[in-house]
Design an enzyme around this catalytic site. Structure first.
Site, PDB file in Angstrom:
ATOM      1  N   GLU A 170       0.861  -1.207   0.000  1.00 41.32           N
ATOM      2  CA  GLU A 170      -0.044  -0.017   0.145  1.00 41.32           C
ATOM      3  C   GLU A 170       0.916   1.287   0.155  1.00 41.32           C
ATOM      4  O   GLU A 170       0.276   2.490  -0.506  1.00 41.32           O
ATOM      5  CB  GLU A 170      -0.914  -0.021   1.252  1.00 41.32           C
ATOM      6  CG  GLU A 170      -0.410   0.153   2.702  1.00 41.32           C
ATOM      7  CD  GLU A 170       0.044  -1.257   2.953  1.00 41.32           C
ATOM      8  OE1 GLU A 170       0.823  -1.462   4.121  1.00 41.32           O
ATOM      9  OE2 GLU A 170      -0.121  -2.357   2.341  1.00 41.32           O
TER      10      GLU A 170
ATOM     11  N   ASP B 136      21.565  15.172 -31.044  1.00 49.80           N
ATOM     12  CA  ASP B 136      22.465  15.949 -32.069  1.00 49.80           C
ATOM     13  C   ASP B 136      23.755  16.282 -31.604  1.00 49.80           C
ATOM     14  O   ASP B 136      24.043  15.943 -30.280  1.00 49.80           O
ATOM     15  CB  ASP B 136      21.580  17.145 -32.195  1.00 49.80           C
ATOM     16  CG  ASP B 136      21.939  17.925 -33.503  1.00 49.80           C
ATOM     17  OD1 ASP B 136      22.844  17.442 -34.093  1.00 49.80           O
ATOM     18  OD2 ASP B 136      21.358  19.036 -33.689  1.00 49.80           O
TER      19      ASP B 136
ATOM     20  N   ASP C 237      12.603  18.532 -34.414  1.00 51.46           N
ATOM     21  CA  ASP C 237      13.063  17.340 -33.296  1.00 51.46           C
ATOM     22  C   ASP C 237      11.829  17.072 -32.611  1.00 51.46           C
ATOM     23  O   ASP C 237      11.721  15.549 -31.887  1.00 51.46           O
ATOM     24  CB  ASP C 237      13.938  17.511 -32.207  1.00 51.46           C
ATOM     25  CG  ASP C 237      15.507  17.761 -32.919  1.00 51.46           C
ATOM     26  OD1 ASP C 237      15.563  17.135 -33.938  1.00 51.46           O
ATOM     27  OD2 ASP C 237      16.391  18.536 -32.236  1.00 51.46           O
TER      28      ASP C 237
ATOM     29  N   ASN D  86       3.414 -13.686   5.135  1.00 50.85           N
ATOM     30  CA  ASN D  86       2.040 -13.518   5.915  1.00 50.85           C
ATOM     31  C   ASN D  86       0.913 -14.119   5.194  1.00 50.85           C
ATOM     32  O   ASN D  86       0.043 -14.932   5.699  1.00 50.85           O
ATOM     33  CB  ASN D  86       1.774 -12.008   6.330  1.00 50.85           C
ATOM     34  CG  ASN D  86       3.119 -11.683   7.166  1.00 50.85           C
ATOM     35  OD1 ASN D  86       3.465 -12.286   8.081  1.00 50.85           O
ATOM     36  ND2 ASN D  86       2.742 -10.254   7.094  1.00 50.85           N
TER      37      ASN D  86
END
Length: 682
Positions: free
Chosen positions: A287, A329, A597, A661
């Site tokens: 959790e 580049d 790009d 457990n």
């Protein structure tokens, strides 16, 4: 729709006919009619605070934890339920705070300004906002202007353009007004075209708009970005892990419930068993995982911020650590992006006279945007700069891409000289003798030696400039025909030097198992020389060009992309395809800054941009580097791997405990007539 390759070969009269315009510009009515079809705008991707908040909940683990909280509340275990909800809220809040702050930092980096441009309309010059431009508008452009749409030049004067954001070419590009004999197939070949998003460095021009908004070069690239979606590698891994836990939870609930009924028969209490099975299954969930990862990422983001790295998406830190291939580049990352004089072949006076033909006559460095001129000026000794005070430029013929040289008439104290500089082969044609400090040689011997030196410099990725001179008498002006029978002073080579830390960064990347690939729009020789100096490749010639890639079959393309490390003269579409191909087998990071790009950045597992990158490149990036350096990226990869290692440690220790457990309680419940632990205890 008009394409630059077609427009480039047309005579200007044909261009005006195609755009339904003329040299005097459009009338106001024509402008209004065309604006109904759309404005010269490109949609920018904006991330709101609500979107960032919603993004924090998009995790199967969050859903599982909220489900566990509902089970706890259903069992009337209010404290347990509240604690689980608290974990979720802390995790979400920390993630939101970090990513929202990063997003604000990115917005601060943007220069929000309404750009304007001078346009010739209805017989007069107007200054208008660039979004109001339409096809057919006639623009008046000068040094400092950003080209707001795709245009065809029809008048130019000493015009140079910075196209690095589009092509990756680190050298200024000279532009012409004449139609081209052959249709260009790539951006760098379009000598009479101005592309949206590029900048005027020197000179002035008149141009007609032939593409705006989404139809422009920048618009098409932007559209490619909007069409591309991706999932973070870290998010994909967490989602796979969460689905595994979820399947385990469901199978466990059913199995324990059924086995208890089969073994205990009528003594089994169905209600208690159902609640027990649900509680047992929920106990497997780690959790605190979202909280642990968020805190770990936030701490990592703070450490990276000290190294001038802004993380826009927290999970990108882990993705950064997972990078197996880094595509980048060369300009500004591996090299300094600053031309410097490398060698001089001939007299030292070559350097001095080259500067007299530039914009530097005295301490006026700021007057020039030409990278060659700046490099020449910076190489001069202090005394030589002082000597320039005795020189005066009387006239000049600017650089012409057709002639590939420029010249200037320079007056000294008592004489006038014509000085020419440009491409070696063109300067050789206007020289009548070769004179060097090492003595006289025959013309053939000198030319052979000169050409060999130029060739060797080219192999080393250097650009060469030749300088010639002749005394011209007392003339105050001259013509192109006077550029003849000149004396060659010598040759000067220029280089964009490697950054000091590049080699160390490359070696560290190899130790980390990160493969570096260079994707650039620059010339093959330059890219090969840089890669060879950094020991990325064994010989400078081992470079694949975009033209070669375009001829490969899909199988050949994949093999080349996986095997080779340097790709030159590649288009935005090819960068995108290279990244896409590599990601089939590898986790890929890509560093880019130009708007060309952007598609590849959006596609890559990890998108890295620099502070000075184009707006669209920053918009699609996961990480922004305030210090453009390969070392910064490699350090980020190391930091990402540390965070990943810490996260894995938590998951392993927690799952070992939880599963221990889980199995012990599950097995014991089958052997005794009562529940070994109550749901609240579990």
């Amino acid at each position: 729709m008009l394409d630059f390759s077609q427009i480039a070969t047309l005579k200007i009269e044909e261009v005006f006919s195609a755009t339904k315009s003329n040299k005097n510009g459009l009338t106001l009515k024509e402008v209004k009619d065309r604006q109904r079809e759309g404005f010269n705008e490109i949609t920018s991707h904006q991330i709101t605070a609500v979107q960032i908040l919603v993004r924090q909940f998009k995790s199967p683990f969050i859903y599982l934890l909220l489900g566990a909280a509902l089970v706890a509340f259903g069992l009337k275990e209010l404290i347990d339920g509240a604690l689980i909800v608290l974990f979720v809220l802390i995790s979400v809040s920390l993630g939101f705070y970090q990513e929202y702050r990063s997003e604000k930092a990115v917005k601060i980096l943007k220069q929000f300004s309404r750009s304007k441009v001078h346009v010739w309309r209805a017989g007069k010059i107007d200054l208008i906002e660039t979004k109001e431009l339409v096809v057919g508008d006639v623009l008046l452009l000068q040094a400092g202007d950003k080209i707001p749409a795709d245009v065809r030049f029809f008048e130019t004067r000493d015009l140079t353009v910075d196209e690095s954001t589009l092509t990756g070419e680190s050298v200024n590009i000279a532009k012409i007004a004449d139609p081209l004999a052959k249709a260009p197939t790539d951006y760098y070949q379009a000598e009479n075209i101005g592309f949206s998003g590029t900048s005027i460095l020197s000179g002035s021009a008149k141009a007609v708009v032939f593409a705006t908004g989404a139809n422009s070069t920048l618009g098409k690239i932007s559209q490619k970005v909007l069409e591309t979606t991706k999932e973070s590698n870290f998010e994909r891994g967490i989602n796979d892990f969460a689905r595994f836990v979820l399947r385990l939870v469901v199978v466990t609930m059913v199995l324990i419930f059924l086995l208890n009924i089969i073994l205990k028969g009528e003594s089994a209490k169905i209600g208690e068993l159902l609640i027990f099975s649900i509680a047992l299954a929920v106990s497997v969930i780690p959790e605190a995982l979202p909280l642990v990862t968020t805190i770990s990422f936030s701490r990592g983001a703070l450490r990276m911020a000290k190294d001038k790295v802004v993380v826009r998406r927290l999970s990108a830190i882990e993705d950064l650590g997972s990078i197996e291939v880094l595509c980048t580049d060369k300009t500004g990352t591996i090299t300094e992006n600053k031309l410097t004089v490398s060698e001089i072949f001939g007299s030292r006076q070559t350097l001095f006279w080259a500067v007299t033909a530039s914009n530097f006559l005295g301490e006026r460095e700021r007057q020039s945007n030409n990278s060659f001129d700046i490099a020449l000026w910076q190489k001069l000794a202090k005394k030589e700069k002082g000597d320039l005070g005795d020189c005066q430029k009387l006239a000049e013929i600017p650089f012409d891409p057709g002639r590939r040289l420029s010249s200037a008439l320079v007056k000294t104290k008592d004489k006038n000289f014509l000085v020419a500089k440009g491409a070696p082969e063109n300067i050789f044609k206007i020289c009548w003798s070769q004179q060097f400090s090492e003595g006289e040689k025959s013309l053939d011997e000198s030319l052979a030696e000169l050409n060999n030196w130029v060739y060797q410099q080219g192999l080393a990725g250097k650009r060469v400039l030749a300088v010639a001179i002749k005394e011209i008498g007392a003339a105050a002006k001259y013509e192109v025909k006077d550029e003849s029978e000149m004396t060659l002073l010598g040759l000067i080579s220029f280089i964009d030097p490697l950054k000091k830390d590049t080699k160390r960064a490359v070696n560290l990347a190899k130790k980390l198992g990160v493969e570096i690939k260079i994707l650039t729009g620059d010339a093959k020789e330059v890219a090969g020389a840089v890669a060879y100096q950094t020991k990325l490749i064994e010989k400078p010639s081992r470079v694949i060009t975009g033209e070669e890639l375009s001829k490969f079959s899909p199988e050949e393309f994949q093999k080349a992309v996986e095997k080779e490390k340097v790709f030159a003269r590649v288009s935005p579409e090819q960068k995108f395809k290279i990244i896409q191909t590599l990601q089939v087998k590898k986790i890929v990071g890509f560093l880019g800054e130009g708007f060309n790009d952007a598609p590849a950045l959006k596609e890559a597992n990890v998108a890295l941009a620099v502070e000075g990158a184009s707006d669209i490149a920053r918009d699609v990036s996961d990480v922004i580097l305030l210090n453009k350096s390969l070392t910064t990226i490699i350090n980020g990869i190391v930091e990402g791997r540390k965070i990943f290692a810490n996260t894995v440690k938590y998951i392993k220790s927690t799952l070992l405990s939880n599963f221990g457990n889980f199995y012990s309680i599950a097995l014991i419940s089958l052997l005794i007539d009562y529940l070994p632990m109550l749901p609240v205890q579990i």
